[in-house]
Design an enzyme around this catalytic site. Sequence first.
Site: not given
Ligand code: OAD
Length: 247
Positions: A105, A191, A152, A149, A128, A120, A216
């Site tokens: 983001d 997660s 190209c 692009c 491109c 990621h 949390p």
């Molecule tokens: P997830 O959506 O799997 O996990 C989000 C985590 O944030 C969970 O464990 C929630 O409990 C926690 N959470 C929620 N609110 C929160 C807060 N206010 N403060 C702290 N923690 C909070 O997201 P990621 O672990 O980032 O990949 O997922 C990993 C990857 O899976 C992402 O980068 C994405 C996705 O597919 C790509 O885009 C390549």
Amino acid sequence: MEDPLVGKAAEILSRARRVVALTGAGISAESGVPTFRGKDGLWRQFRAEDLATPEAFARDPKLVWEWYEWRRGLIARCAPNAGHVTLAAWERVFPRFTLITQNVDGLHPSAGSTNILELHGNIWKVRCTREGTVTDNRDVPLREIPPHCPSCGALLRPHIVWFGESLDQAVIGRAFKESAACEVMVVVGTSAIVHPAASLPHYAAEAGAAVIEVNPDPTPLSPYATVSLRGPAGQLLSTLKPRETVS
Ligand code: OAD
């Protein structure tokens, strides 16, 4: 009264000189960016295989771009929160601080972080499909969907690592190196199930680092964490002031 676990985490950080933070979607939740696997998470509403794979893009680039266009519009309305701001300030607190993020983001750079490994990719960059060139693109809305692009004419794709694709070897290589060398790894809002990112805290712990988790909810990493702080990252990270600034 200070939560004793917050005190313990702050104490661990106050002695550290080499610190790594690993963040996931949860750190941006308080900014209004949806997570992937939470209650209203993106992967509960959409099928990743339809939108975030090279096969999906080959089949229907317009559909994939429409989804990224929607996410870009949503993120463009979000601002960094206290969690992003605290991690940006840690670059000035610790002699060596590296931020490793799974987020695309761009809210960490917006908060002022500069030493970032974006595992990621970044939703504000396009690549491109013919030349591989990566450029910034902040157009909201995009001028055309799918975009092409300017040099190209080939299709542009989001500069994001999709399911089934490999991470940039230089970026993940540096992430493992920093993880092995740090004294403390703070793991925020992930997660902890998507590899190789999810391996980094284990790698750090095996090399002797303390692991502080901020989330949390419990995760598969929780049993291995030195301290698990249960709560929202924006609130917790800003109270997690290392006792003194080291230099
Ligand atoms: P997830 O959506 O799997 O996990 C989000 C985590 O944030 C969970 O464990 C929630 O409990 C926690 N959470 C929620 N609110 C929160 C807060 N206010 N403060 C702290 N923690 C909070 O997201 P990621 O672990 O980032 O990949 O997922 C990993 C990857 O899976 C992402 O980068 C994405 C996705 O597919 C790509 O885009 C390549």
